[in-house]
Design a protein around this motif. Structure first.
Motif, short mmCIF file in Angstrom:
data_model
loop_
_atom_site.label_atom_id
_atom_site.label_comp_id
_atom_site.label_asym_id
_atom_site.label_seq_id
_atom_site.Cartn_x
_atom_site.Cartn_y
_atom_site.Cartn_z
N ASP A 6 0.83 -1.20 0.00
CA ASP A 6 0.00 0.00 0.00
C ASP A 6 0.87 1.25 0.00
OD1 ASP A 6 -2.50 1.50 0.23
OD2 ASP A 6 -1.81 1.93 2.28
N LEU A 7 1.92 1.27 0.83
CA LEU A 7 2.82 2.41 0.87
C LEU A 7 3.51 2.63 -0.47
CD1 LEU A 7 4.46 1.92 4.38
CD2 LEU A 7 2.92 3.75 3.70
N LEU A 8 3.94 1.57 -1.11
CA LEU A 8 4.59 1.69 -2.41
C LEU A 8 3.62 2.24 -3.46
CD1 LEU A 8 6.73 -1.56 -2.47
CD2 LEU A 8 7.54 0.79 -2.23
N ARG A 9 2.37 1.78 -3.42
CA ARG A 9 1.35 2.30 -4.35
C ARG A 9 1.11 3.79 -4.12
NH1 ARG A 9 -1.02 -2.55 -3.81
NH2 ARG A 9 -2.23 -1.94 -1.98
N ARG A 10 1.00 4.18 -2.84
CA ARG A 10 0.77 5.58 -2.52
C ARG A 10 1.94 6.46 -2.93
NH1 ARG A 10 -0.60 5.25 3.56
NH2 ARG A 10 -0.32 7.48 3.40
N MET A 11 3.16 5.96 -2.74
CA MET A 11 4.34 6.71 -3.16
C MET A 11 4.38 6.89 -4.67
SD MET A 11 7.17 5.13 -0.51
CE MET A 11 8.55 5.59 -1.51
N ALA A 12 4.05 5.84 -5.40
CA ALA A 12 4.02 5.93 -6.86
C ALA A 12 2.96 6.92 -7.33
CB ALA A 12 3.78 4.55 -7.47
N ALA A 13 1.80 6.90 -6.69
CA ALA A 13 0.73 7.84 -7.05
C ALA A 13 1.16 9.28 -6.77
CB ALA A 13 -0.54 7.50 -6.29
N LEU A 14 1.79 9.50 -5.62
CA LEU A 14 2.26 10.84 -5.28
C LEU A 14 3.32 11.31 -6.27
CD1 LEU A 14 2.26 13.25 -3.38
CD2 LEU A 14 3.89 12.03 -1.93
N ARG A 15 4.23 10.41 -6.63
CA ARG A 15 5.25 10.75 -7.61
C ARG A 15 4.60 11.18 -8.92
NH1 ARG A 15 8.05 5.89 -8.02
NH2 ARG A 15 8.29 5.89 -5.80
N GLY A 16 3.56 10.45 -9.34
CA GLY A 16 2.85 10.80 -10.57
C GLY A 16 2.15 12.14 -10.48
N GLU A 17 1.54 12.42 -9.33
CA GLU A 17 0.87 13.71 -9.13
C GLU A 17 1.87 14.86 -9.20
OE1 GLU A 17 -1.64 14.02 -5.68
OE2 GLU A 17 -2.32 11.95 -5.93
N ILE A 18 2.99 14.68 -8.54
CA ILE A 18 4.00 15.74 -8.55
C ILE A 18 4.50 15.99 -9.96
CG2 ILE A 18 6.37 16.30 -7.83
CD1 ILE A 18 5.71 14.85 -5.17
N ALA A 19 4.78 14.94 -10.69
CA ALA A 19 5.27 15.09 -12.06
C ALA A 19 4.23 15.73 -12.95
CB ALA A 19 5.69 13.73 -12.61
N ALA A 20 2.96 15.38 -12.78
CA ALA A 20 1.90 15.91 -13.63
C ALA A 20 1.63 17.38 -13.38
CB ALA A 20 0.62 15.11 -13.42
N HIS A 21 1.77 17.81 -12.12
CA HIS A 21 1.41 19.18 -11.78
C HIS A 21 2.56 20.17 -11.82
CE1 HIS A 21 -2.67 18.15 -10.86
NE2 HIS A 21 -2.28 17.19 -10.05
N SER A 22 3.74 19.71 -11.58
CA SER A 22 4.83 20.68 -11.46
C SER A 22 5.93 20.49 -12.49
CB SER A 22 5.43 20.62 -10.06
OG SER A 22 6.02 19.36 -9.84
N GLY A 23 5.86 19.43 -13.25
CA GLY A 23 6.94 19.19 -14.20
C GLY A 23 8.21 18.78 -13.47
N PRO A 24 9.32 18.74 -14.17
CA PRO A 24 10.57 18.31 -13.53
C PRO A 24 11.04 19.33 -12.49
CG PRO A 24 10.88 18.76 -15.88
CD PRO A 24 9.45 19.04 -15.56
N PHE A 25 11.73 18.84 -11.49
CA PHE A 25 12.28 19.72 -10.46
C PHE A 25 13.54 20.38 -10.99
CE2 PHE A 25 9.99 16.69 -7.73
CZ PHE A 25 9.22 17.60 -7.02
N THR A 26 13.66 21.66 -10.68
CA THR A 26 14.89 22.38 -11.04
C THR A 26 15.86 22.27 -9.86
OG1 THR A 26 14.13 24.47 -10.08
CG2 THR A 26 13.54 24.04 -12.39
N ALA A 27 17.10 22.63 -10.12
CA ALA A 27 18.09 22.64 -9.04
C ALA A 27 17.65 23.61 -7.95
CB ALA A 27 19.46 23.04 -9.58
N GLU A 28 17.03 24.72 -8.33
CA GLU A 28 16.55 25.69 -7.35
C GLU A 28 15.46 25.08 -6.46
OE1 GLU A 28 14.05 29.81 -7.49
OE2 GLU A 28 15.71 29.62 -8.92
N ASP A 29 14.54 24.28 -7.06
CA ASP A 29 13.49 23.61 -6.28
C ASP A 29 14.11 22.67 -5.24
OD1 ASP A 29 11.47 24.81 -7.83
OD2 ASP A 29 11.40 23.10 -9.22
N ILE A 30 15.09 21.91 -5.66
CA ILE A 30 15.73 20.94 -4.77
C ILE A 30 16.46 21.64 -3.64
CG2 ILE A 30 17.51 19.15 -4.65
CD1 ILE A 30 16.67 18.45 -7.58
N LEU A 31 17.20 22.70 -3.95
CA LEU A 31 17.93 23.44 -2.92
C LEU A 31 16.97 24.11 -1.96
CD1 LEU A 31 20.82 24.97 -5.05
CD2 LEU A 31 20.94 23.04 -3.46
N SER A 32 15.87 24.62 -2.47
CA SER A 32 14.87 25.26 -1.62
C SER A 32 14.26 24.24 -0.65
CB SER A 32 13.78 25.90 -2.48
OG SER A 32 12.75 26.40 -1.67
#
Length: 84
Positions: free
Chosen positions: A51-77
């Motif tokens: 269940d945790l793995l499914r939820r993590m995969a879903a969250l990963r998909g949501e993040i990718a769909a809504h925000s696109g790839p992370f920039t270096a600035e996003d990661i540092l922030s």
């Protein structure tokens, strides 16, 4: 079950992991609210793990769909926010 703040958890992670290996469960709090739990791997059942793995995969998909790839600035922030 012991509770520790996020700062203490970050500062003493090795000691907390030793306690968890010895069978203790630890709740990590942020501003007094529980946000995570460290538990021995043997306490997590396969259904819960799946269940945790499914939820993590879903969250990963949501993040990718809504925000696109992370920039270096996003990661540092995000890193800097975690240090507060």
């Amino acid at each position: 079950m012991r509770e520790v703040g996020a700062f203490e958890a970050k500062t003493h992670l090795s000691a907390l992991l030793e306690a968890v290996e010895a069978g203790e469960s630890i709740t990590i709090t942020r501003r007094g609210k529980p946000v995570a739990r460290l538990v021995p791997v043997s306490e997590i059942g396969s259904a819960e793990r799946d269940d945790l793995l499914r939820r993590m995969a879903a969250l990963r998909g949501e993040i990718a769909a809504h925000s696109g790839p992370f920039t270096a600035e996003d990661i540092l922030s995000a890193r800097d926010e975690g240090r507060k």
